[in-house]
Scaffold this motif. Structure first.
Motif, PDB file in Angstrom:
ATOM      1  N   PHE A 296       0.820  -1.222   0.000  1.00 40.75           N
ATOM      2  CA  PHE A 296       0.000   0.000   0.000  1.00 40.75           C
ATOM      3  C   PHE A 296       0.854   1.272   0.000  1.00 40.75           C
ATOM      4  CE2 PHE A 296      -2.669  -3.380   1.626  1.00 40.75           C
ATOM      5  CZ  PHE A 296      -3.837  -3.194   0.885  1.00 40.75           C
ATOM      6  N   ALA A 297       2.091   1.109  -0.453  1.00 40.46           N
ATOM      7  CA  ALA A 297       3.039   2.226  -0.395  1.00 40.46           C
ATOM      8  C   ALA A 297       2.552   3.439  -1.199  1.00 40.46           C
ATOM      9  CB  ALA A 297       4.411   1.781  -0.892  1.00 40.46           C
ATOM     10  N   ASP A 298       1.803   3.176  -2.264  1.00 42.09           N
ATOM     11  CA  ASP A 298       1.369   4.283  -3.132  1.00 42.09           C
ATOM     12  C   ASP A 298       0.016   4.876  -2.720  1.00 42.09           C
ATOM     13  OD1 ASP A 298       0.208   1.809  -3.767  1.00 42.09           O
ATOM     14  OD2 ASP A 298      -0.448   2.586  -5.718  1.00 42.09           O
ATOM     15  N   ILE A 299      -0.545   4.373  -1.630  1.00 44.28           N
ATOM     16  CA  ILE A 299      -1.870   4.851  -1.220  1.00 44.28           C
ATOM     17  C   ILE A 299      -1.722   5.850  -0.071  1.00 44.28           C
ATOM     18  CG2 ILE A 299      -4.178   4.165  -0.452  1.00 44.28           C
ATOM     19  CD1 ILE A 299      -3.340   2.985  -3.177  1.00 44.28           C
ATOM     20  N   SER A 300      -2.238   7.046  -0.287  1.00 41.62           N
ATOM     21  CA  SER A 300      -2.133   8.066   0.766  1.00 41.62           C
ATOM     22  C   SER A 300      -3.024   7.687   1.936  1.00 41.62           C
ATOM     23  CB  SER A 300      -2.586   9.419   0.218  1.00 41.62           C
ATOM     24  OG  SER A 300      -3.991   9.417   0.036  1.00 41.62           O
ATOM     25  N   PHE A 301      -2.709   8.239   3.098  1.00 41.32           N
ATOM     26  CA  PHE A 301      -3.541   7.940   4.257  1.00 41.32           C
ATOM     27  C   PHE A 301      -4.988   8.334   3.988  1.00 41.32           C
ATOM     28  CE2 PHE A 301      -5.862   9.670   7.864  1.00 41.32           C
ATOM     29  CZ  PHE A 301      -6.107   8.467   8.517  1.00 41.32           C
ATOM     30  N   GLU A 302      -5.171   9.501   3.404  1.00 37.58           N
ATOM     31  CA  GLU A 302      -6.522  10.011   3.162  1.00 37.58           C
ATOM     32  C   GLU A 302      -7.333   9.026   2.290  1.00 37.58           C
ATOM     33  OE1 GLU A 302      -7.520  12.649   4.800  1.00 37.58           O
ATOM     34  OE2 GLU A 302      -9.542  12.439   3.961  1.00 37.58           O
ATOM     35  N   ASP A 303      -6.734   8.567   1.221  1.00 36.59           N
ATOM     36  CA  ASP A 303      -7.431   7.623   0.347  1.00 36.59           C
ATOM     37  C   ASP A 303      -7.716   6.303   1.075  1.00 36.59           C
ATOM     38  OD1 ASP A 303      -7.460   9.413  -1.656  1.00 36.59           O
ATOM     39  OD2 ASP A 303      -5.796   8.533  -2.804  1.00 36.59           O
ATOM     40  N   PHE A 304      -6.716   5.862   1.838  1.00 33.07           N
ATOM     41  CA  PHE A 304      -6.889   4.600   2.563  1.00 33.07           C
ATOM     42  C   PHE A 304      -8.043   4.716   3.558  1.00 33.07           C
ATOM     43  CE2 PHE A 304      -6.058   1.831   6.200  1.00 33.07           C
ATOM     44  CZ  PHE A 304      -6.004   0.607   5.565  1.00 33.07           C
ATOM     45  N   TYR A 305      -7.991   5.746   4.356  1.00 28.91           N
ATOM     46  CA  TYR A 305      -9.006   5.911   5.404  1.00 28.91           C
ATOM     47  C   TYR A 305     -10.400   5.993   4.788  1.00 28.91           C
ATOM     48  CZ  TYR A 305     -11.922   7.932   8.987  1.00 28.91           C
ATOM     49  OH  TYR A 305     -12.960   8.156   9.844  1.00 28.91           O
ATOM     50  N   ARG A 306     -10.550   6.783   3.763  1.00 25.68           N
ATOM     51  CA  ARG A 306     -11.880   6.947   3.153  1.00 25.68           C
ATOM     52  C   ARG A 306     -12.388   5.624   2.556  1.00 25.68           C
ATOM     53  NH1 ARG A 306     -12.180  10.994  -1.182  1.00 25.68           N
ATOM     54  NH2 ARG A 306     -14.434  10.792  -0.873  1.00 25.68           N
ATOM     55  N   SER A 307     -11.457   4.842   2.020  1.00 27.07           N
ATOM     56  CA  SER A 307     -11.883   3.584   1.380  1.00 27.07           C
ATOM     57  C   SER A 307     -12.553   2.637   2.368  1.00 27.07           C
ATOM     58  CB  SER A 307     -10.675   2.885   0.740  1.00 27.07           C
ATOM     59  OG  SER A 307      -9.876   2.254   1.734  1.00 27.07           O
ATOM     60  N   LEU A 308     -12.138   2.746   3.638  1.00 28.77           N
ATOM     61  CA  LEU A 308     -12.681   1.839   4.649  1.00 28.77           C
ATOM     62  C   LEU A 308     -14.154   2.101   4.927  1.00 28.77           C
ATOM     63  CD1 LEU A 308      -9.806   1.901   7.317  1.00 28.77           C
ATOM     64  CD2 LEU A 308     -10.129   0.251   5.448  1.00 28.77           C
ATOM     65  N   LYS A 309     -14.588   3.318   4.615  1.00 26.37           N
ATOM     66  CA  LYS A 309     -15.940   3.713   5.020  1.00 26.37           C
ATOM     67  C   LYS A 309     -16.870   3.957   3.841  1.00 26.37           C
ATOM     68  CE  LYS A 309     -16.899   3.613   8.564  1.00 26.37           C
ATOM     69  NZ  LYS A 309     -17.188   2.355   9.347  1.00 26.37           N
ATOM     70  N   LYS A 310     -16.624   3.274   2.749  1.00 24.67           N
ATOM     71  CA  LYS A 310     -17.566   3.410   1.643  1.00 24.67           C
ATOM     72  C   LYS A 310     -18.906   2.762   2.017  1.00 24.67           C
ATOM     73  CE  LYS A 310     -18.402   2.196  -3.149  1.00 24.67           C
ATOM     74  NZ  LYS A 310     -17.804   1.849  -4.446  1.00 24.67           N
ATOM     75  N   SER A 311     -19.997   3.441   1.675  1.00 20.70           N
ATOM     76  CA  SER A 311     -21.309   2.860   1.947  1.00 20.70           C
ATOM     77  C   SER A 311     -21.959   2.442   0.638  1.00 20.70           C
ATOM     78  CB  SER A 311     -22.198   3.873   2.657  1.00 20.70           C
ATOM     79  OG  SER A 311     -23.512   3.365   2.760  1.00 20.70           O
TER      80      SER A 311
END
Lengths: 499, 499
Positions: free
Chosen positions: A324-339
C-alpha cells in the motif's frame, strides 16, 4: 441449604458449561469433520446432564429457601440467585414433550435450511420454518411474565426489558435518520475510491498487524488465543481463557482485520468481568445487545476513527510490506468507510446495516403479533429490501435464506445487533465527556478506553440489566440520536459533505 | 438389567472419557497457560463423575446379573463385560481413604520432582518418592489376583499376563545380545558421519515431508490432526477423531520426523480398531506394550528401513529445498542410525534404548520385591549406567531425576517400552513371512503393511490380551531373538561390520 451448597451447585453447572464451550470451540476450530457424529452424541449427553441439574433438586431447594432468607447470601450469592430464579421461572413450567419437540424441530430445520440453501429454494425450508414458528408460539405462554405482546416475550430472552413499543419508536427514528444520511451522500457526497482494497495481503502480514492492534486495545492474549474457523465467534470458557476466532481472505484484508477487532471486543468484555462472579451465571454478558455493544465499539467506533487509523496506517503499511506504499492515508481511510447497499446483512457497511435489522424485526413482529402467511415471507422480504435499500434480491439465497437464525428458532435475536450498535454510539458519546478519545487513539496508550469500558460495563457481567447499565454509564435510556450523530460525523467526513 | 442398559452405561462412561481426552488435548496444545487452574477444577469435577459412575450401581448390577447369564450378551457385550469386571475387581475393594491418599501423594510428588529437577537435587524428591512407594505397597494386596510377586502385580496393570520370571529371562537375553552387538560395532565397525544432521530445515519443510509420509503409511488425516505441543502424544478421542502432536526443532529434523512417525503409529492403531467396539472399554489398545509396538514399528522398523529411505530421500531432499543436495543417500541413511551411549533415555538410539529400560526394571524390582534404601537409589542408578552403558551420570538431572514416571507412581510401566520394541521386531518377522516388506517400502503403495497390522493387531482393540495377540499374529510367545536379529541386521549394515 446454605450459600456454600448453592454456590457449589452453580460451580458444577458452570464447569459443565465450560466443558460444553470447549467442545463447541473445538468442533468449530480443529475437530476432524469425520468426528462430528460422535461429537454430537457427547455434546448431547453433557447438555442433558447440564439441563437436568439446572432444574434439579438443589436449585429448586435454594430458590425456595433463600426466597425468605436473602440476608443469608453475600452480594454474589444474591445476584446469582436472582439470575437462577429468572432462568428457572422461564423454563420449569415448560412440558418436557414440548421442549423435546422444540429441540428436535430446530435440529431438523437446520438441516432443511442447509438443503434449501444448497438448492437455492425457500420451498425446502418453508415447512420446517412453519414448525419452528408454531412451536415457539406454543412456548410463549410458558415463557411469558408481564410482557404485553408475544414478540416482547421473545425480545426479552435476548434483551431483558426490551419491548416492541420502545423498538418501534427507536427503529423508526433510526430508519428515517439513516435514509436522510443516505440521501445526502447520494446527492452531495463524493464516493471514496476502493479499488486497492483487494490487493493481496498474506495471512501472516494481516495477522502481524491486527494481533498487535487488538493487544494494544486490551485483548489479553495470555488469557486468550486466536484460531481459524468458518463462522467467527468469541467464547469465554472461563475468566482466564477467552478465545477468539476468525477467517482470512488474502485478497480482502478487511474481513480478518475488522472481524478480529470485533471478536476481540467480545473477548475483552468476558476477560474483564469481575472475577468474583466466576462460577455463577453473573460471569457472562448482560445481554446479547450489550455484548454486541462491546464488539461494535471496537469494530465500528474505534475501527472508523480517523485518529486511530492515522496512527496505525504506517504500521499497517509496514506489515503489508510495500503493497500500500502508493496509497495516501486520506485515500486509505476513506476507502474503509464506503457505503453501498448490499443484499446480505453480514456484508453490509456500517451505515446501512441497521436497515437489514429493521427489515427482520418488522417481519418477526408480523409473524408473532400480526398476520402473515409462511408462503408470502420471501416476497415480503424482497419488497422491504427494495423499499429500504433500493435493491431487490433475485433469489432466496441472497434473500430470506441468508441467515441461520430462524432455523434455530432464534426469533427476537436480530434486534440485538442494532441495539448493540446504538449502545456503542451512546457509550462513545458518554466516554467522550470524560476522555479525549481522539487523542488517546492517536497515542501509544489505548488503556484509558478499556478502563472506561471495564469500569462502566465489563466488570458487572450479568449482575445488572442492560437498561440499568446504559442508564448508569450514559445518564439516559437508549437513544438512537447518538448513533445518527455518529454516522453523520463519520460519513459526512468521508463523503466530504458539508453539514 | 439387559444388554442395552449395560451398553448405554458404558457409552456414557466413554463419552465422559472422550470429554476428558479433549480437555487434556486442549490443555497440552492450545489452552492459555493462565487458564490452567480453572481447567484443573473442571477436569477434577468430570473425573469425579466418571469414577463414581464407573463403580456405580448400574455397573455393579450388570456384573452380578450377567455373571450367570453371559448368553444374554452379544460378543461385544461379553468382551466389554470381561474388561469391566477386571477393572472393577482391581479397584472396588480399595478403601476410599487409601485412594485419596495415593492420589494426593502423586500430585505432591509431581511438584517435588519438578522442584528437585530445578535444583538438580534428588534430596527434594526423596521423601515424596518414598511415600509413593509406601502407598503403592499398601495398594498391592488390594490389586493382587494370582500374581506371585509384588512387582508382578504392578507389571500386570500395564501388560496383562506379564511376570518378572518371564522378563528376567527375556531381559537377560536382550542385554547380553545388545552388549555383544555394541562390542562388535566398537571393534569392527565404521562410525557413520552425522555432522550434517543439524542443518537448518524449517518447520514448513519438515511438515511437508513427514505429513505425506505418515499419510502414505496409513494415518488418516480426515479422522485426525497434527498439533504442536511440548511433550508429544497421540490421543484417540473416538474412532473418527484420533489426534497426534509433536514438537519441532529446525536444527534437528529428526525430532519431529521420527516423533510424528512414532505418534502416527499410535494413531493408526486407534483409527483401525473395529468400530463395533466403540463406546466400550474394548475400543482402546490391548496394553501399553502393544500400543508401543505399533508406534515403534513405524518409528524404528519402517524408520530404519533402507528401502524406505531410498525411496523417500529424493522427496526429503525436495522438501529441504537443497539443504541436503550434497549428501549422498548412503551417507544420509547411515547417519540416521548412529549408536552412541547416552545418559538420557529419551535421547537414546534404537540399539542402546533397551538398556535404559532394563536398568529401571531392575531398580523397580529391588524396590518392590527386594531390599534397597531410598537413599541409595541415585548411586544404584549411576552404577548401573556405568555397568551397562559405560557412562556415569554426573548429576541427578541426567540420572535418577530424568523420568516423570515415579512421581506419578507409575511403577511397572517402563518395561512396556522394551516389550513394545520386542513385539515390533517379532511382528516384523512374522509380517515378512507373508509380505515382501522391502519391496513394499520401495514402492508407492504402503497399504499392505497397514492392512497386515490392522488384520493381526489393530482391529481387536482390547478384546484380546497381549500374549494372545502376539501368539496369534506370530505363532509364538514373546521372543527377544527377533529384536536382536533385527538390530544386528540394521547396525552391522550401517557400521559395515561383516557378520
Amino acid at each position: 441449604m446454605n450459600e456454600a451448597t448453592f454456590l457449589q451447585e452453580l460451580k458444577e453447572l458452570d464447569m459443565l458449561q465450560q466443558t460444553l464451550a470447549i467442545l463447541e470451540w473445538d468442533s468449530q476450530t480443529g475437530m476432524p469433520e469425520e468426528g462430528s457424529e460422535y461429537r454430537g452424541e457427547t455434546t448431547g449427553y453433557l447438555a442433558g446432564l447440564y439441563f437436568e441439574k439446572k432444574i434439579g433438586a438443589t436449585i429448586k431447594e435454594a430458590i425456595t429457601y433463600f426466597e425468605d432468607k436473602p440476608e443469608e447470601l453475600t452480594e454474589v450469592g444474591q445476584v446469582a440467585l436472582g439470575l437462577v430464579k429468572e432462568e428457572y421461572e422461564l423454563n420449569h413450567a415448560v412440558p418436557n414433550e414440548l421442549m423435546v419437540a422444540y429441540s428436535a424441530a430446530t435440529s431438523k430445520a437446520h438441516g432443511a435450511w442447509q438443503k434449501a440453501r444448497k438448492e437455492n429454494d425457500y420451498a425446502y425450508f418453508k415447512e420446517a420454518l412453519a414448525e419452528n414458528i408454531r412451536l415457539t408460539k406454543e412456548l410463549i405462554p410458558y415463557w411469558k411474565k408481564d410482557e404485553s405482546t408475544n414478540y416482547d416475550v421473545l425480545l426479552n430472552q435476548y434483551e431483558p426489558g426490551m419491548t416492541t413499543a420502545k423498538l418501534d419508536q427507536v427503529f423508526s427514528e433510526l430508519r428515517t435518520g439513516i435514509m436522510t444520511i443516505l440521501e445526502k451522500l447520494a446527492t452531495e457526497g463524493t464516493e471514496p475510491v476502493t479499488d486497492f482494497l483487494n490487493r493481496h495481503m498474506s495471512k501472516a502480514q494481516q495477522k502481524r498487524f491486527i494481533t498487535k492492534v487488538v493487544a494494544d486495545l486490551g485483548y489479553d492474549f495470555s488469557r486468550g488465543r486466536l484460531d481459524d474457523t468458518i463462522h467467527p465467534f468469541a467464547t469465554g470458557i472461563n475468566h482466564r481463557d477467552v478465545r477468539i476466532t476468525t477467517r482470512w481472505n488474502e485478497n480482502d484484508f478487511m474481513m480478518a482485520v475488522f472481524g478480529i477487532i470485533h471478536e476481540a471486543g467480545h473477548g475483552m468484555y468476558e476477560q474483564n468481568i469481575d472475577e468474583k462472579y466466576e462460577y455463577t451465571p453473573a460471569h457472562e454478558g448482560a445481554s446479547m445487545g450489550i455484548h454486541e455493544s462491546q464488539s461494535l465499539f471496537n469494530e465500528i467506533i474505534v475501527g472508523s476513527n480517523r485518529a486511530f487509523w492515522e496512527k496505525q496506517y504506517p504500521f499497517f503499511q509496514e506489515c503489508a510490506e510495500g503493497t500500500f506504499a502508493d496509497i495516501s492515508f486520506e485515500d486509505f481511510y476513506r476507502s474503509l468507510k464506503k457505503s453501498q447497499a448490499s443484499l446480505v446483512r453480514i456484508e453490509a457497511d456500517s451505515l446501512t446495516y441497521p436497515l437489514h435489522i429493521i427489515i427482520r424485526y418488522e417481519i418477526e413482529k408480523l409473524i408473532f403479533d400480526g398476520e402473515v402467511s409462511i408462503d408470502d415471507l420471501p416476497t415480503l422480504w424482497n419488497d422491504k429490501y427494495e423499499e429500504y435499500l433500493g435493491i431487490r434480491p433475485e433469489d432466496d439465497l441472497t434473500g430470506i435464506l441468508q441467515d441461520v437464525h430462524w432455523s434455530g428458532s432464534s426469533f427476537g435475536y436480530f434486534p440485538s445487533y442494532a441495539l448493540g450498535y446504538m449502545y456503542a454510539a451512546q457509550l462513545y458519546h458518554a466516554m467522550g465527556k470524560e476522555l479525549a478519545i481522539d487523542e488517546i487513539l492517536a497515542s501509544d496508550d489505548y488503556s484509558p478506553i478499556k478502563r472506561w469500558s471495564t469500569e462502566h460495563i465489563h466488570q458487572y457481567g450479568a449482575s445488572r440489566k442492560p437498561n440499568q447499565l446504559i442508564m448508569d454509564a450514559t445518564g439516559e435510556a437508549l437513544n438512537p440520536k447518538y448513533l445518527l450523530d455518529y454516522m453523520e460525523k463519520i460519513y459526512f467526513d468521508v463523503y466530504q459533505v458539508k453539514n
